[in-house]
Design an enzyme around this catalytic site. Structure first.
Site, PDB file in Angstrom:
ATOM      1  N   ALA A  34       9.724 -11.429   8.444  1.00  0.00           N
ATOM      2  CA  ALA A  34      10.483 -10.325   7.853  1.00  0.00           C
ATOM      3  C   ALA A  34       9.821  -9.878   6.556  1.00  0.00           C
ATOM      4  O   ALA A  34       9.472 -10.698   5.712  1.00  0.00           O
ATOM      5  CB  ALA A  34      11.922 -10.766   7.589  1.00  0.00           C
ATOM      6  N   GLU A  85      -8.800  14.643  12.497  1.00  0.00           N
ATOM      7  CA  GLU A  85      -9.635  13.668  13.188  1.00  0.00           C
ATOM      8  C   GLU A  85      -9.031  13.346  14.558  1.00  0.00           C
ATOM      9  O   GLU A  85      -9.360  12.330  15.155  1.00  0.00           O
ATOM     10  CB  GLU A  85      -9.810  12.397  12.362  1.00  0.00           C
ATOM     11  N   CYS A 119     -10.169  10.842   7.624  1.00  0.00           N
ATOM     12  CA  CYS A 119      -9.017  11.356   6.870  1.00  0.00           C
ATOM     13  C   CYS A 119      -9.399  12.347   5.776  1.00  0.00           C
ATOM     14  O   CYS A 119      -8.526  12.865   5.079  1.00  0.00           O
ATOM     15  CB  CYS A 119      -8.247  10.190   6.244  1.00  0.00           C
ATOM     16  N   THR A 161       0.743   0.872  10.925  1.00  0.00           N
ATOM     17  CA  THR A 161       0.142   1.845  10.006  1.00  0.00           C
ATOM     18  C   THR A 161      -0.158   3.163  10.706  1.00  0.00           C
ATOM     19  O   THR A 161      -0.984   3.944  10.243  1.00  0.00           O
ATOM     20  CB  THR A 161      -1.148   1.287   9.371  1.00  0.00           C
ATOM     21  N   SER A 211     -12.305  -1.912   5.649  1.00  0.00           N
ATOM     22  CA  SER A 211     -11.887  -0.557   5.309  1.00  0.00           C
ATOM     23  C   SER A 211     -11.205  -0.511   3.947  1.00  0.00           C
ATOM     24  O   SER A 211     -11.399   0.438   3.173  1.00  0.00           O
ATOM     25  CB  SER A 211     -10.948  -0.004   6.390  1.00  0.00           C
ATOM     26  N   HIS A 258      -4.531   9.227  -0.929  1.00  0.00           N
ATOM     27  CA  HIS A 258      -4.512   9.045   0.518  1.00  0.00           C
ATOM     28  C   HIS A 258      -3.818   7.714   0.781  1.00  0.00           C
ATOM     29  O   HIS A 258      -4.141   6.695   0.161  1.00  0.00           O
ATOM     30  CB  HIS A 258      -5.937   9.028   1.071  1.00  0.00           C
ATOM     31  N   LYS A 267      -2.443  -0.921  -5.406  1.00  0.00           N
ATOM     32  CA  LYS A 267      -3.717  -1.592  -5.669  1.00  0.00           C
ATOM     33  C   LYS A 267      -4.739  -0.607  -6.243  1.00  0.00           C
ATOM     34  O   LYS A 267      -5.520  -0.952  -7.137  1.00  0.00           O
ATOM     35  CB  LYS A 267      -4.267  -2.204  -4.382  1.00  0.00           C
ATOM     36  N   ASN A 335       1.226   6.813   8.156  1.00  0.00           N
ATOM     37  CA  ASN A 335      -0.077   7.427   7.911  1.00  0.00           C
ATOM     38  C   ASN A 335      -0.234   8.710   8.720  1.00  0.00           C
ATOM     39  O   ASN A 335       0.045   8.735   9.916  1.00  0.00           O
ATOM     40  CB  ASN A 335      -1.183   6.434   8.286  1.00  0.00           C
ATOM     41  N   SER A 369     -12.806   7.366   6.114  1.00  0.00           N
ATOM     42  CA  SER A 369     -13.712   6.297   6.513  1.00  0.00           C
ATOM     43  C   SER A 369     -15.015   6.868   7.049  1.00  0.00           C
ATOM     44  O   SER A 369     -15.052   7.952   7.618  1.00  0.00           O
ATOM     45  CB  SER A 369     -13.048   5.416   7.576  1.00  0.00           C
TER      46      SER A 369
END
Length: 456
Positions: A34, A85, A119, A161, A211, A258, A267, A335, A369
């Site tokens: 969880a 993409e 992206c 994601t 990535s 992004h 981060k 995403n 990427s």
């Protein structure tokens, strides 16, 4: 013709599918602990499509809604460019399908085509449109930029994601969000962190850990390039340009990123702080970051979890004020690939005090990427209230149908069956689509797609 001023975004619209998946239920469905997706990735819900929607239908819906909501004359558009993409044809562009919204009004003079690079395509399309308006080729009309994508993964670990959506932007002079040409850092390189070499399937090949390192590494390089450019600009102007100092974070009041997942955004903001500290001669800038973390090798710094946690903690207060509004919507959507950054931008302006927003500068980080990336600036040069009210994003997200993991798996199976097929009749339910939504009606024996519009 007078030289255009304040070129940028004059209006925006976003479209997301009517159904979404609760990530809490998906955690249970996949048998993971969880909070792995909801806390670990910062994702609460995820948009998804059945076989009734594709990259073209998403774009048709978003652009038609943009024209309608903002009372835009189709003949006033001179450039239409798409970033995606998720192409469904190796030759015929998504843009060509969108011309059906303009040709009935007598407008076939539309420059621009599709731009493809993971992206990053939407950002490249935006820069192309702005450059067109600022060039000698400009004919005085506005441009529309479209970022449309469907993110779907084969591996169970990557599926949380995913997402889907489209953002359409009206570009021209006298904009409410103007690009700042002096605030731009660029980094391009050759990587294989995420790519789509298999034309037979919709899924990418993903090296997730690589990535993330590529994303953060690109952010580092954009930070360096932006500082190099601003210092060079000051020298060219003999010191007349306003001083920027050595801290990139001082250049922006807000930021949008992004957003493959929301945890990566926190981060990333911490990473910008780290780069600013490395460029600083003031020891006080390192406050909250242990001494032993200040001299890591560059390679180690990209993956050191202790440093990562320290940077996130050190920027927590700033992040809440300057960045958190940009992830409010992505946490509910997932995403959107090319549309992800611009969903974040809409989320930001939908969740800040607009009364004090004018004159503020927004930093945006775009990453695709492969890899292509830019850290760039926009300035609020007008009242955003009308645009935010017409987009009405946060209220619309509450109206989606929350579906089960089983429903999501069925939708994925339908998409797998439809992808690359011909003589195909979609099976997905259209009853949940809102009026005005475009959807796929059929694919004939020659792979030609026919779209319909959901009525009242």
């Amino acid at each position: 013709m007078t030289y255009p001023q304040n070129v940028g975004i004059k209006a925006m619209e976003i479209y997301v599918p009517p159904q979404c998946l609760d990530q809490t239920l998906f955690e249970k469905h996949q048998g993971v602990s969880a909070g792995k997706y909801t806390i670990g990735l910062g994702l609460q819900y995820m948009n998804f499509c059945t076989d009734r929607e594709d990259v073209c239908s998403l774009a048709l819906t978003a652009v038609s809604s943009l024209l309608r909501k903002f009372d835009i004359d189709p003949k006033s558009i001179g450039r239409l460019e798409v970033g995606t993409e998720s192409p469904i044809d190796k030759a015929k562009s998504v843009k060509s399908v969108l011309t059906t919204l303009f040709e009935p009004h007598g407008n076939t003079s539309l420059e621009g085509i599709d731009t493809i690079h993971a992206c990053y395509g939407g950002t490249s399309a935006l820069f192309n449109a702005v450059n067109w308006v600022e060039s000698r080729s400009w004919d005085g009309r506005d441009a529309i930029v479209v970022a449309s994508d469907i993110a779907l993964y084969k591996e169970d670990a990557s599926r949380p994601t995913g997402g889907a959506g489209c953002v359409a932007m009206l570009i021209g002079p006298n904009a409410v969000l103007s690009l700042e040409p002096s605030l731009r850092g660029v980094y391009m390189t050759n990587t294989f962190d995420f790519y789509k070499p298999d034309m037979k399937v919709e899924f990418p090949i993903v090296n997730g850990h690589e990535s993330i390192a590529c994303y953060l590494g690109a952010l580092d390089e954009c930070h360096k390039d932006l500082l190099r450019r601003t210092e060079a600009a000051k020298k060219q102007l003999n010191g007349d340009a306003p001083k920027t100092g050595k801290k990139v974070l001082d250049l922006f009041d807000y930021m949008a990123f992004h957003t493959p997942n929301c945890k990566l955004v926190s981060k990333s903001y911490g990473r910008l702080k780290y780069n600013d500290c490395l460029n600083s001669t003031n020891a006080a800038d390192w406050e909250g970051i242990p001494d032993e973390l200040r001299n890591l090798s560059y390679k180690d710094s990209l993956k050191d979890k202790t440093l990562e946690r320290a940077l996130v903690a050190a920027t927590k207060t700033e992040f809440k004020m300057r960045v958190e509004p940009c992830i409010a919507a992505p946490s509910l959507c997932g995403n959107m690939y090319t549309a992800s950054l611009y969903c974040s931008l809409i989320s930001l302006i939908s969740n800040i005090d607009l009364a004090s927003a004018e004159g503020k500068t927004i930093g945006l980080f775009s990453y695709g990427s492969g890899a292509a990336s830019t850290l760039f600036g926009m300035r609020v040069t007008g009242d955003l209230t009308n645009m935010v009210q017409k987009i009405d994003l946060m209220r619309r997200l509450k109206q989606r149908n929350i579906q089960t993991p089983e429903d999501y798996e069925k939708a994925c199976a339908l998409r797998l069956k439809a992808y690359g097929n011909k003589s195909y009749k979609p099976l997905g339910d259209v009853s949940s689509l809102t009026p005005g939504t475009y959807y796929l009606k059929s694919i004939d024996e020659a792979y030609r797609r026919t779209y319909a519009i959901k009525g009242q």
